[in-house]
Scaffold this motif. Structure first.
Motif, PDB file in Angstrom:
ATOM      1  N   CYS A   1     -52.341  45.031  68.184  1.00  0.00           N
ATOM      2  CA  CYS A   1     -51.201  45.128  67.260  1.00  0.00           C
ATOM      3  C   CYS A   1     -51.605  45.695  65.896  1.00  0.00           C
ATOM      4  O   CYS A   1     -52.477  45.142  65.228  1.00  0.00           O
TER       5      CYS A   1
ATOM      6  N   SER B   1     -43.377  43.608  62.831  1.00  0.00           N
ATOM      7  CA  SER B   1     -43.693  44.469  63.968  1.00  0.00           C
ATOM      8  C   SER B   1     -43.039  45.817  63.751  1.00  0.00           C
ATOM      9  O   SER B   1     -41.935  45.904  63.230  1.00  0.00           O
TER      10      SER B   1
ATOM     11  N   LEU C   1     -42.417  47.560  66.324  1.00  0.00           N
ATOM     12  CA  LEU C   1     -41.806  47.765  67.650  1.00  0.00           C
ATOM     13  C   LEU C   1     -42.437  48.944  68.391  1.00  0.00           C
ATOM     14  O   LEU C   1     -41.764  49.665  69.115  1.00  0.00           O
TER      15      LEU C   1
ATOM     16  N   GLY D   1     -44.469  48.769  70.769  1.00  0.00           N
ATOM     17  CA  GLY D   1     -44.496  48.501  72.200  1.00  0.00           C
ATOM     18  C   GLY D   1     -45.884  48.327  72.802  1.00  0.00           C
ATOM     19  O   GLY D   1     -46.015  48.034  73.988  1.00  0.00           O
TER      20      GLY D   1
ATOM     21  N   PRO E   1     -41.351  43.467  72.486  1.00  0.00           N
ATOM     22  CA  PRO E   1     -40.448  44.120  71.527  1.00  0.00           C
ATOM     23  C   PRO E   1     -38.976  43.726  71.729  1.00  0.00           C
ATOM     24  O   PRO E   1     -38.264  43.500  70.764  1.00  0.00           O
TER      25      PRO E   1
END
Ligand code: SF4
Lengths: 480, 204
Positions: free
Chosen positions: A317, A359, A361, A363, A376
Motif C-alpha cells: 500500500c 487510500s 483506491l 487496487g 477498495p
C-alpha cells in the motif's frame, strides 16, 4: 479545514522511521510476487478459491461455530466464548487463577492486541511475557506494533540496541545477531518457568478440530514445549471447513506474508499432549472471541472477515508505506485496517471513519490479497457510511462543497466566477481562498487559471457542416 | 460464559438472516497447489535434499557423516533419543558426551539433539515431527543443532499428500529450515528460539 489525522501523523514521522517502513514493506512485497508466480502457474485462481472457501465459512458461521465447539470438546479441549474483549481477558485470568498461575509466556496473536491482554494481566498480577522477538521489543519499549506480521518494521537496529541497554539486556550493541542472541537467552529462562502459554490461531479446522499456528522463530513451539497449560484466543472467523483446505491456505499465507513457501514452524494441535510425551500442556483451552466481529458480519463489509492477517496489503500500500502503521491509530493498520478497524469500533465507528479515506483506491491491496478481498469496494462503502453518519473525522480533509454547488447551479454566477477566478493568478499562496489549494500549492505549483477560455474558443469556432447546432442557454454549465 | 455463547450465536444468526443465499463451499483440485515444476522431478530424497538446502537446512545420509560434521563444528555434547542411539553410537567414538535422558534444568548443556522425524515433505524441504515420534519436544527445540532422523519411506512427494496423511497425533509440527527472524531491519538471523541449524539424517 483540518487535515486528515493520518496525514497529520505522517507529516511528523521521523525520516528514519519512514525509510524503515518503506524499505521493509517494499522488500516484503517484491519477495511475495516472485515466489508466488514462480511456484504456481495460476496463483490468482488459488487466491479466488481461498477467498471462496473463507466466504463460505463466514456466511455459515451459524453452523460452523457449534460444529467446531463440538469437535474441540471431543478432542479434550475446554471451550470458552467471549462476546467482548473484557470477557476474553477475564476468561484468561480465570484460567490462570484456577491454576494459581502467575507467569505466562505469550506468542504473537492479533486478537490479544485487540483486547490488550498483556496490559490487563500485568494489572492483575500476572507476568505476561511476549516471546516473538518483535513483540518482545515492542513490550520493553512500551510501544505498539506497527505491522501485523513485522511488528517493529518502524524501528531500526539503533533504536532496538538502545532499548536493550535501557532494559538491562547488555551494553549497547546494534548487531542484529547479538540482539537476537540476547533475546534468545533471556526468553528461554522465561519459557522454562512459565505456567501457562497463550497463543492465537491462524486456522481452526472444523472437520478435525485442528488448531494451526505458524511462526518463523519457533516461539510458539517453545511455549507449547515448556508449559503445562495452553490457552488459545481465537477470533470466530478463523475457521476452515476441511483439513485439505490447509494445503491451499498455508501455501498462500507464507508466500503472501513473508515471501516464504512455508513459514518455518507450522504446528497442528488437536489437544493436550500425547500420554507418552513428557513435554507440553496437559490442559488446553480455546476462547472463541467475538469482540465486534458479529457487527462486521451484519454489515455489507463482511468480506473483510476472510482476512488471514498475512500483511501483504500493508506491504503493497502506497499510503501505508508513507504513513507507517501507527498513523492508523488501531491494532490493524494498512488497507485491511482501514476497513476492519472502524468496523470493529461498533457504535463508535465515526471516530475512525477517516481511515477508509486513507487510500488512493489504486487496487493493489485487492490484487495481492490471498483471499481476494475487494478492499477498495469495501473502502467506498465505508466512506459512504461515514458521510451518512456525519462523522467529523470522515469530513476532515474534504473541501466544503457548498459554494461550488451554488455556483454550479447558476449559469450567470458560474460565468462570472470563471472570469473572476483569474485573481488567483495574482494571489500569494498564503491567501488562496480554499485550504486544500493552499496545502497543494505548498508543495507544487498550480497551473495558471484560464477560466472561460474554453467557452470562448468553443463559441468562436466555425461549425463544421452537419454538426448539431449549439443549444442555446439553459444548459447546465460545465467547468471549462 | 455460557451467556456469551448464546449472545454470540444469536448475533451470528441475526447477522446472517437477511442473506438470501449463502456462499457454497467450493471443491478444489489439489493439483493446483503443487509445485509441479519440481514434483516429482526426482526421487523424493533427492528432491527433499535440494529443497532443504534451499531453506538453509543440511541433509546428511549417514551416521558417520553426522559424527564427522558435529566433530568438525565442535558440537560434542548432546542428547539422543535412546531408541536411536544404538544405531549411531558406533560412529561417534572419543570426545563425545551423548545423553539419552534429557534434563530440562540444563537446556543450555545440549549443543545438539537427535530425535526421530515422523516424516518429511520433499516439495518444501519440510521435516515432520509429532508427539509419537519425538521423545521430547524440548530436545528437538532447545539445542543449537537439531538432527531429525528420517527413513526414506516416510518422505511425501508434496505438501498435499502430507496434509492428507495427517493422523490423530495431538501435536504435529512441520519444520522447514532452522528457526529464524527478519524482525531487525529485515536482516535474516537464524536460531531465534529454536535450532540455528536443522539437519535431516537419512537412516534406512
Ligand atoms: S486483507 Fe488480505 S492481504 Fe490484507 S492482511 Fe488480510 S489476507 Fe492479507
Amino acid at each position: 479545514m483540518k487535515f486528515q489525522q493520518i496525514d497529520q501523523f505522517a507529516a511528523h514521522l521521523r525520516p528514519s522511521t519512514r525509510a524503515a517502513v518503506y524499505d521493509g514493506s517494499k522488500k516484503g512485497h517484491e519477495k511475495r510476487t516472485q515466489v508466488l508466480f514462480d511456484h504456481y502457474p495460476d496463483p490468482d485462481r488459488l487466491r479466488q478459491l481461498a477467498g471462496e472457501i473463507k466466504q463460505h465459512v463466514i456466511e455459515n458461521l451459524d453452523t460452523y461455530l457449534p460444529a467446531i465447539e463440538a469437535k474441540l470438546k471431543a478432542n479434550g479441549v475446554i471451550v470458552h466464548w467471549a462476546a467482548t474483549a473484557e470477557a476474553a481477558n477475564e476468561a484468561v485470568l480465570a484460567i490462570m487463577r484456577a491454576r494459581n498461575a502467575t507467569r505466562m509466556v505469550k506468542a504473537k496473536t492479533m486478537v490479544s492486541e485487540e483486547t490488550e491482554l498483556a496490559h490487563f494481566l500485568e494489572k492483575n498480577g500476572v507476568e505476561c511475557m511476549e516471546t516473538d522477538l518483535g513483540e518482545f521489543i515492542v513490550q520493553i519499549d512500551h510501544d505498539h506494533p506497527s505491522h501485523i506480521v513485522k511488528p517493529i518494521i518502524h524501528k531500526n537496529r539503533r533504536d532496538i540496541a538502545t532499548s536493550f541497554e535501557k532494559n538491562g539486556l547488555g551494553a549497547y550493541n546494534d548487531d542484529p545477531q547479538t540482539i537476537t542472541r540476547r533475546a534468545r537467552d533471556f526468553l528461554r529462562k522465561k519459557y522454562l518457568v512459565a505456567d501457562v502459554a497463550l497463543t492465537g490461531a491462524n486456522f481452526l479446522v472444523a472437520e478435525s478440530g485442528r488448531l494451526v499456528l505458524v511462526t518463523n522463530e519457533g516461539n510458539s513451539r517453545f511455549c507449547l514445549a515448556a508449559t503445562r497449560c495452553h490457552i488459545a484466543m481465537v477470533g470466530i472467523e478463523k475457521i476452515l471447513p476441511r483439513d485439505r483446505d490447509l494445503g491451499l491456505l498455508l501455501n498462500l499465507l507464507g508466500r503472501s506474508g513473508t515471501g516464504q513457501q512455508l513459514t518455518v514452524y507450522t504446528e497442528f494441535i488437536t489437544g493436550p499432549r500425547a500420554p507418552a510425551q513428557p513435554d507440553g500442556p496437559d490442559e488446553m483451552h480455546v476462547i472463541l472471541v467475538d469482540n465486534g466481529r458479529t457487527d462486521v458480519l451484519a454489515s455489507d463489509c463482511r468480506d473483510i472477515l476472510r482476512c488471514i492477517r498475512c500483511g501483504a496489503c500493508l506491504n503493497v500500500c502506497p499510503v501505508y508505506r508513507q504513513a507507517s502503521g501507527h498513523a492508523y491509530r488501531s491494532v490493524y493498520p494498512g488497507p485491511v485496517g482501514a476497513v476492519l478497524s472502524p468496523l470493529l469500533m461498533g457504535k463508535d465507528f465515526p471516530e475512525k471513519a477517516d481511515l477508509p479515506k486513507a487510500s488512493s483506491l489504486c487496487g493493489a491491496c485487492n490484487e495481492v490479497c490471498p483471499v481476494d478481498i475487494p478492499i477498495p469496494d469495501l473502502l467506498l462503502r465505508l466512506r459512504e457510511k461515514g458521510k451518512r453518519e456525519h462523522s467529523a473525522a470522515a469530513a476532515a480533509g474534504t473541501p466544503p462543497m457548498g459554494a461550488w454547488s451554488l455556483l454550479a447551479s447558476q449559469p450567470t454566477a458560474w460565468k462570472a466566477a470563471l472570469l473572476g477566478g483569474r485573481i488567483i493568478n495574482y494571489l500569494p499562496t498564503k491567501m488562496l481562498p480554499i485550504p486544500a489549494l493552499r496545502a497543494w500549492e505548498g508543495k507544487r505549483s498550480l497551473p495558471a487559471w484560464r477560466g472561460g477560455e474554453f467557452r470562448h474558443w468553443l463559441k468562436g469556432r466555425a461549425r463544421s457542416p452537419g454538426a448539431p447546432p449549439p443549444t442555446s442557454g439553459g444548459q447546465s454549465p460545465r467547468p471549462s | 460464559m455460557s451467556n456469551d455463547r448464546e449472545t454470540i450465536l444469536t448475533r451470528v444468526r441475526d447477522a446472517l438472516a437477511p442473506l438470501k443465499e449463502r456462499a457454497p463451499l467450493p471443491d478444489w483440485d489439489t493439483e493446483l497447489a503443487i509445485m509441479r515444476r519440481l514434483v516429482p522431478a526426482h526421487e523424493p530424497w533427492v528432491l527433499f535434499c535440494e529443497r532443504l538446502v534451499a531453506v538453509n537446512g543440511l541433509p546428511l545420509d549417514s551416521a558417520a557423516a553426522l559424527a564427522a560434521w558435529l566433530r568438525e563444528h565442535q558440537h560434542l555434547h548432546g542428547y539422543c533419543d535412546p531408541a536411536l542411539w544404538p544405531r549411531l553410537a558406533a560412529h561417534f567414538g572419543e570426545g563425545f558426551t551423548v545423553e539419552t535422558e534429557y534434563d530440562r534444568a540444563r537446556v543450555d548443556d545440549y549443543q545438539f539433539g537427535i530425535t526421530a522425524a515422523a516424516g518429511a515433505v520433499a516439495e518444501t524441504g519440510t521435516l515432520i515431527l509429532d508427539d509419537r515420534a519425538t521423545t521430547r519436544r524440548l530436545a528437538a527445540l532447545t539445542p543449537w543443532v537439531h538432527i531429525a532422523v528420517l527413513s526414506r519411506a516416510a518422505i511425501f512427494a508434496d505438501l498435499q499428500q502430507a496434509v492428507a496423511a495427517m493422523g490423530d497425533d495431538p501435536n504435529i509440527i512441520w519444520c522447514t529450515g532452522p528457526s529464524k527472524t527478519a524482525d531487525v531491519e529485515g536482516i535474516l538471523i537464524e536460531g531465534v528460539h529454536g535450532p540455528g541449524i536443522q539437519i535431516a539424517l537419512l537412516l534406512g
